[in-house]
Write a protein that holds these residues in place. Structure first.
Motif, PDB file in Angstrom:
ATOM      1  N   LEU A 171       0.583   5.725   3.922  1.00  0.00           N
ATOM      2  CA  LEU A 171      -0.786   5.527   4.381  1.00  0.00           C
ATOM      3  C   LEU A 171      -1.289   4.116   4.084  1.00  0.00           C
ATOM      4  N   GLY A 172      -0.995   3.624   2.891  1.00  0.00           N
ATOM      5  CA  GLY A 172      -1.518   2.324   2.480  1.00  0.00           C
ATOM      6  C   GLY A 172      -0.696   1.140   2.938  1.00  0.00           C
ATOM      7  N   GLN A 173       0.578   1.130   2.563  1.00  0.00           N
ATOM      8  CA  GLN A 173       1.429  -0.030   2.856  1.00  0.00           C
ATOM      9  C   GLN A 173       1.899  -0.070   4.309  1.00  0.00           C
ATOM     10  N   VAL A 174       2.273   1.069   4.846  1.00  0.00           N
ATOM     11  CA  VAL A 174       2.793   1.107   6.209  1.00  0.00           C
ATOM     12  C   VAL A 174       1.661   1.086   7.232  1.00  0.00           C
ATOM     13  N   ALA A 175       0.671   1.970   7.050  1.00  0.00           N
ATOM     14  CA  ALA A 175      -0.387   2.110   8.047  1.00  0.00           C
ATOM     15  C   ALA A 175      -1.635   1.279   7.740  1.00  0.00           C
ATOM     16  N   GLY A 176      -1.754   0.770   6.526  1.00  0.00           N
ATOM     17  CA  GLY A 176      -2.900  -0.061   6.170  1.00  0.00           C
ATOM     18  C   GLY A 176      -4.217   0.693   6.090  1.00  0.00           C
ATOM     19  N   ILE A 177      -4.172   1.953   5.724  1.00  0.00           N
ATOM     20  CA  ILE A 177      -5.373   2.777   5.630  1.00  0.00           C
ATOM     21  C   ILE A 177      -6.030   2.573   4.276  1.00  0.00           C
ATOM     22  N   ALA A 178      -7.297   2.222   4.310  1.00  0.00           N
ATOM     23  CA  ALA A 178      -8.048   1.961   3.083  1.00  0.00           C
ATOM     24  C   ALA A 178      -8.184   3.231   2.260  1.00  0.00           C
ATOM     25  N   GLY A 179      -8.071   3.097   0.959  1.00  0.00           N
ATOM     26  CA  GLY A 179      -8.264   4.201   0.035  1.00  0.00           C
ATOM     27  C   GLY A 179      -7.007   4.965  -0.325  1.00  0.00           C
ATOM     28  N   ALA A 180      -5.889   4.599   0.281  1.00  0.00           N
ATOM     29  CA  ALA A 180      -4.639   5.322   0.014  1.00  0.00           C
ATOM     30  C   ALA A 180      -4.216   5.209  -1.443  1.00  0.00           C
ATOM     31  N   ASP A 181      -4.631   4.174  -2.122  1.00  0.00           N
ATOM     32  CA  ASP A 181      -4.263   4.006  -3.531  1.00  0.00           C
ATOM     33  C   ASP A 181      -4.879   5.096  -4.415  1.00  0.00           C
ATOM     34  N   SER A 182      -5.906   5.779  -3.912  1.00  0.00           N
ATOM     35  CA  SER A 182      -6.489   6.882  -4.687  1.00  0.00           C
ATOM     36  C   SER A 182      -5.493   8.024  -4.868  1.00  0.00           C
ATOM     37  N   LEU A 183      -4.495   8.093  -3.987  1.00  0.00           N
ATOM     38  CA  LEU A 183      -3.467   9.129  -4.126  1.00  0.00           C
ATOM     39  C   LEU A 183      -2.610   8.882  -5.358  1.00  0.00           C
ATOM     40  N   ASP A 184      -2.387   7.618  -5.688  1.00  0.00           N
ATOM     41  CA  ASP A 184      -1.633   7.297  -6.912  1.00  0.00           C
ATOM     42  C   ASP A 184      -2.408   7.729  -8.153  1.00  0.00           C
ATOM     43  N   THR A 185      -3.725   7.534  -8.115  1.00  0.00           N
ATOM     44  CA  THR A 185      -4.561   7.965  -9.237  1.00  0.00           C
ATOM     45  C   THR A 185      -4.505   9.480  -9.375  1.00  0.00           C
ATOM     46  N   ALA A 186      -4.582  10.183  -8.251  1.00  0.00           N
ATOM     47  CA  ALA A 186      -4.495  11.644  -8.272  1.00  0.00           C
ATOM     48  C   ALA A 186      -3.158  12.089  -8.868  1.00  0.00           C
ATOM     49  N   ALA A 187      -2.079  11.418  -8.478  1.00  0.00           N
ATOM     50  CA  ALA A 187      -0.755  11.766  -9.002  1.00  0.00           C
ATOM     51  C   ALA A 187      -0.707  11.606 -10.522  1.00  0.00           C
ATOM     52  N   THR A 188      -1.289  10.538 -11.026  1.00  0.00           N
ATOM     53  CA  THR A 188      -1.319  10.307 -12.470  1.00  0.00           C
ATOM     54  C   THR A 188      -2.082  11.415 -13.180  1.00  0.00           C
TER      55      THR A 188
END
Length: 96
Positions: free
Chosen positions: A41-58
């Motif tokens: 979502l973030g790196q490939v598609a450039g969708i803003a906010g995708a980094d919140s998924l990493d926080t959720a994973a943590t």
């Protein structure tokens, strides 16, 4: 925590789609899929906010750690980071 907590089940289909996988049935699978989904979502598609998924994973990983007593609070915090997921996946579907 091996099985998937009930609080996370509403997100399994969207995460699986974004990760290019079958829906997760365990926390370990879900955490792995969150990482792939975040990248797609973030790196490939450039969708803003995708980094919140990493926080959720943590947070989900911390909830599974036996040293934490308040699993529900950590999972609730994780779901806050997943609230925009349906919109992100809808945007991703349009791009793919």
């Amino acid at each position: 925590m091996s099985s998937l907590p009930h609080l996370l089940t509403p997100y399994t289909e969207d995460i699986a789609y974004a990760a290019g996988a079958r829906p997760a049935t365990s926390s370990v699978e879900f955490i792995a899929q969150l990482g792939r989904a975040s990248y797609n979502l973030g790196q490939v598609a450039g969708i803003a906010g995708a980094d919140s998924l990493d926080t959720a994973a943590t947070l989900i990983a911390e909830a599974g750690d036996d040293s934490h007593n308040d699993h529900t609070a950590l999972l609730t915090r994780a779901t806050r980071h997943l609230k925009r997921l349906p919109d992100m996946v809808a945007e991703y579907r349009e791009l793919v």
